[in-house]
Each structure stands twice: as structure tokens, then as C-alpha cells.
Design a protein around this motif. Sequence first.
Motif, PDB file in Angstrom:
ATOM      1  N   GLY A   1       0.821  -1.211   0.000  1.00 41.89           N
ATOM      2  CA  GLY A   1       0.000   0.000   0.000  1.00 41.89           C
ATOM      3  C   GLY A   1       0.846   1.248   0.000  1.00 41.89           C
ATOM      4  O   GLY A   1       0.599   2.185  -0.761  1.00 41.89           O
ATOM      5  N   VAL A   2       1.896   1.238   0.841  1.00 41.03           N
ATOM      6  CA  VAL A   2       2.769   2.409   0.939  1.00 41.03           C
ATOM      7  C   VAL A   2       3.421   2.696  -0.404  1.00 41.03           C
ATOM      8  O   VAL A   2       3.428   3.835  -0.890  1.00 41.03           O
ATOM      9  CB  VAL A   2       3.839   2.178   2.022  1.00 41.03           C
ATOM     10  N   ILE A   3       3.949   1.643  -1.037  1.00 41.15           N
ATOM     11  CA  ILE A   3       4.635   1.860  -2.314  1.00 41.15           C
ATOM     12  C   ILE A   3       3.670   2.416  -3.348  1.00 41.15           C
ATOM     13  O   ILE A   3       3.980   3.382  -4.051  1.00 41.15           O
ATOM     14  CB  ILE A   3       5.270   0.542  -2.817  1.00 41.15           C
ATOM     15  N   TRP A   4       2.450   1.860  -3.399  1.00 41.43           N
ATOM     16  CA  TRP A   4       1.520   2.308  -4.432  1.00 41.43           C
ATOM     17  C   TRP A   4       1.051   3.735  -4.193  1.00 41.43           C
ATOM     18  O   TRP A   4       0.933   4.519  -5.132  1.00 41.43           O
ATOM     19  CB  TRP A   4       0.335   1.341  -4.575  1.00 41.43           C
ATOM     20  N   VAL A   5       0.793   4.067  -2.897  1.00 41.25           N
ATOM     21  CA  VAL A   5       0.390   5.453  -2.603  1.00 41.25           C
ATOM     22  C   VAL A   5       1.526   6.399  -2.970  1.00 41.25           C
ATOM     23  O   VAL A   5       1.305   7.461  -3.573  1.00 41.25           O
ATOM     24  CB  VAL A   5      -0.011   5.597  -1.120  1.00 41.25           C
TER      25      VAL A   5
ATOM     26  N   VAL B   1       3.786   5.910  -5.245  1.00 43.78           N
ATOM     27  CA  VAL B   1       3.840   6.001  -6.710  1.00 43.78           C
ATOM     28  C   VAL B   1       2.812   7.009  -7.208  1.00 43.78           C
ATOM     29  O   VAL B   1       3.112   7.883  -8.042  1.00 43.78           O
ATOM     30  CB  VAL B   1       3.596   4.625  -7.362  1.00 43.78           C
ATOM     31  N   LEU B   2       1.579   6.909  -6.675  1.00 37.05           N
ATOM     32  CA  LEU B   2       0.529   7.832  -7.111  1.00 37.05           C
ATOM     33  C   LEU B   2       0.942   9.276  -6.848  1.00 37.05           C
ATOM     34  O   LEU B   2       0.883  10.132  -7.737  1.00 37.05           O
ATOM     35  CB  LEU B   2      -0.780   7.558  -6.359  1.00 37.05           C
ATOM     36  N   LEU B   3       1.403   9.537  -5.606  1.00 38.27           N
ATOM     37  CA  LEU B   3       1.703  10.921  -5.240  1.00 38.27           C
ATOM     38  C   LEU B   3       2.875  11.468  -6.043  1.00 38.27           C
ATOM     39  O   LEU B   3       2.810  12.570  -6.586  1.00 38.27           O
ATOM     40  CB  LEU B   3       2.002  11.014  -3.747  1.00 38.27           C
ATOM     41  N   SER B   4       3.946  10.673  -6.153  1.00 44.94           N
ATOM     42  CA  SER B   4       5.123  11.240  -6.810  1.00 44.94           C
ATOM     43  C   SER B   4       4.902  11.376  -8.308  1.00 44.94           C
ATOM     44  O   SER B   4       5.434  12.302  -8.923  1.00 44.94           O
ATOM     45  CB  SER B   4       6.369  10.410  -6.514  1.00 44.94           C
ATOM     46  N   SER B   5       4.084  10.484  -8.900  1.00 45.46           N
ATOM     47  CA  SER B   5       3.872  10.663 -10.344  1.00 45.46           C
ATOM     48  C   SER B   5       2.947  11.848 -10.607  1.00 45.46           C
ATOM     49  O   SER B   5       3.098  12.530 -11.622  1.00 45.46           O
ATOM     50  CB  SER B   5       3.325   9.391 -10.978  1.00 45.46           C
TER      51      SER B   5
ATOM     52  N   LEU C   1      -7.634  13.852  -9.602  1.00 41.95           N
ATOM     53  CA  LEU C   1      -7.196  12.540 -10.088  1.00 41.95           C
ATOM     54  C   LEU C   1      -7.237  11.442  -9.040  1.00 41.95           C
ATOM     55  O   LEU C   1      -7.575  10.304  -9.345  1.00 41.95           O
ATOM     56  CB  LEU C   1      -5.774  12.641 -10.649  1.00 41.95           C
ATOM     57  N   LEU C   2      -6.894  11.768  -7.800  1.00 39.63           N
ATOM     58  CA  LEU C   2      -6.766  10.692  -6.806  1.00 39.63           C
ATOM     59  C   LEU C   2      -8.050   9.877  -6.646  1.00 39.63           C
ATOM     60  O   LEU C   2      -7.982   8.646  -6.600  1.00 39.63           O
ATOM     61  CB  LEU C   2      -6.280  11.256  -5.472  1.00 39.63           C
TER      62      LEU C   2
END
Lengths: 222, 249
Positions: free
Chosen positions: A54-58, A60-64, A167-168
Motif C-alpha cells: 500500500g505504501v509503495i503504491w500510494v 507512486v501515485l503521489l510522486s507521479s 485525479l486521486l
Amino acid sequence: MTAKLTGLLRRDLALAYRQKAELMQPLIFFLIVISLFPLGVGPGPQTLQKIGPGVIWVAVLLSSLLGMERLFRDDFNDGWLEQMMLSGLPLSLVVLIKVAAHWLTCILPLLLVSPLLALFLNLTPPMYQALLLSLLLGTPLLSLVGATGVALTLGLQRGGVLLSLLLLPLLVPLLIFATSAVDAAALQLSYNGQLAIIGALFLLALALTPLATAHALRVSQN
Amino acid sequence: MWKWLHPYAKTEQAYRLCSTLLPWFAVASLLCLIPGLIWGLAYAPADYQQGDSFRIIYLHVPSAILSMGAYSAMAVAAFIGLVWQIRSADMAVAAIAPVGAVMTFIALFTGAAWGKPMWGTWWVWDARLTSELILLFLYLGVIALYQSFEDKQQGSKAAGIMALVGVVNLPIIHYSVEWWNTLHQGATITKFGKPSIAPDMLWPLLLCLAGLAFVVGALSLYRLQTEMLRRELHRPWVQKLAGGNSDAV
């Protein structure tokens, strides 16, 4: 037309390559966010493994989303986009090329550093494999949907926060299926179903979002 | 076949239509909502399991249904505005969005108030609650996008695209969240064949639903009128309406 489009792709890649510092920033942000979590929730390997996907995916979303604005901002400001609209090339194809270039230059580096994250967050090899597959299928979807959001906020002076706000919520399904694929891998279960759904979402986005983005660009250009 | 619709592309005509419809909607909403609420809150039998606290259903279910209904209406208006470039449809998007957002908020709020006595907690990450929350976020996104534009015409077009992107996404969000987690009781009145609710409870519920639907309609019409007036402030028909001299500006 193919020659023109590959020319566009080459132009975008060259432009990105000459602005390396700007490309690095989301990547560094990504690494920092990930390393904040062990500091915040404690370094217990079990906890990290549980929250890892979950942490990695969140992250990824935020930084992209952070780097997403570059997709059209400069081209919009210097009038290049307007020329593209007049050029006779289908705008949705131009959008697709730009999204592809953006994915190659901004998102791919995130995937390349992901083995490091697997170490940081104590993911097992099957979990990492699922994570990588979900990232490979999911991040193009992210770029495609992101392009629509960027195109909508182009006409605004400061679209940055608004972009995430738009977008989120749309990316919730991606987050759910991607993390559930990694969770399934952690339990040694098959995760083909989740990947298939992400793939289906990607194809749907591939068909629809270039049209929406092209229209949004025309609205922004007024 | 659709020729009778065309005059309403002109804001002046649409404004007149709103003025004619608005009193009817207002009266109908009072006629449905007052008896519906009194019947539901005071006379309908108490639930055998949940006691009197189930009565919040008379606000919760209609507002939840209308939160989605308003979104669909907004998306239809956005589609019409996008395809036929009708300005009053674009304005309708901007007019409906806040009304729908308020309905979503009411549904979430009454849901929380109902959840406390029934599930023992204000909030759980249950599928329906979560998708309603995300619906609220989508509404807020549309409103925020519209508000950020100086040029309201451009803003309402952008908001329309956002509403359409959202409506494609809504079913995906709904099913993904449902698949993710579910605790909520099943739908009560969508099973039209044999509703799982006693008729004594169903009728006031339907009355409340109709009443609240008319409220949403009336508020949207009123907001649409305001929107038209504000955006066409300098057009002669607005000047004439305000009793001013049309040559003045």
C-alpha cells in the motif's frame, strides 16, 4: 504520419533528457516518502511487510502526480500545443505519444528503483514480483488518466493541488487492485485476476482517455 | 422529433422554462416531503430489530439515491453540452454539482448517525460508505475545477469533461470497492419484485424519495437561473428582466 509521430516521440525524449534535474525530483520524493514510513510506523519487519504494498503504491501515485504537470505545461505555454492542433495530426494520437514519452521518462525510473524499495520494506520475492507486474500494468493507466487531468487544469495559473484533487479519487480502483495483487502474492495465492482487471482498466483508458484529453486540451486552449 | 428542445439552447428560453417549473417543483416537494416525513418519523411501525433508530432511513436512503441521481443528471447535462455545444447545459452542470454534493454529504452524515447505534461505530471502511465518500470527492473535484476558472464558460466546459470522466469511473470504483470490503446491509428498495421492507414503511420512504427529488430539482433550477443571470448580466434580456434600460450598458 508514422514518421511525424516518431519524430514527436524523439523530440519529447530529447527534451526530457536535457532536463535531468527536473526528472530526478519526483524520483527522490518517492524514495524519501517511502523511507519516512519505517520511521513513522516503526522498523518491525512484519509491520513493514504488511503495509509495504500500500505504501509503495500510494507513494507512486503521489510522486507521479507531482511530475505530471510537465506533460503539457511547457508545450502549452510556448504555443507548441496550439501549433499541434493546427498541424492536421489527430490530436489524440499526439496526446498518446506525449503520454508514452512521459511514461518512459518519468515513470520508468520509479520502476527501476523499485527493487530497492522491496529491500526497504522487507517484501518477499513473490511479493516483489507481483508488485513489479502491477506497476508495469498500472502506471501506464496512471499516466493516461493523469494526462486528462493535466489537460483540464492547463488553463489555470496554479493547477498543482487541484490536479491531485481531481485525479486521486479516479485512481482508487487501481490502488485497490494493485495492492490486493501484492497481498495475494504474500499469501502465495494466484493474483492473475487482479492483474487482468488492471489490464482491462488500462485498455479502457487507452481507448477513451486520449479522446477526453484531446478535447480538454481544446477547451483549455479556448 | 427533438425540435421542441432546440429553443431551450437559448438561455432566455431556458430561463423562462425554469421560472415556470420552479413553483411546481417547490409545491410538489412540500406536498411529498411533509406527509412523508411525518408518516415515516411518527406513524410508521418501528423496526423489529433496530427499534426507532431505523427511522433515519427516511432521510438516508433518499439522499443516497439522489446523490447518485444528481450525478447522473449532471453527467447527462455535461454530455449534451459537450456534443451539441449547448450553453445552458454547461451551466446546468455547474448548477447541479453543489446540490448533489450536499445530498452526498447528507447521506454520509445520516449514515454515520445510523451506524453509531447499529454497528457501534461512526465510520467503517465498508464498500458502500467508501464509494459514497469517493462520490463526494468527485463532486468536490468538479466544483473545485469550475471555481478555479476565471472564465466561467471555459470552467463549465472543463467541469463537464470532469463529470463525464467521473461517470465512466463510477461503476468501476463502485465494484472495486465492493469487492474490496463489504459490511453494509443489502439494498432495501431496489428489488422491485418483492421489496424486503414492509409496505407500511415503504410508502413513506417513497414519498420522502419523491419529495427530496423535487427539492433537488427545485434547488438545481434555482441555481441554474442564478447562473444564467450572473453569466449573461450584460445581455439585453437580463437587463429587461431587471427592469433596467436595455440601452444603458
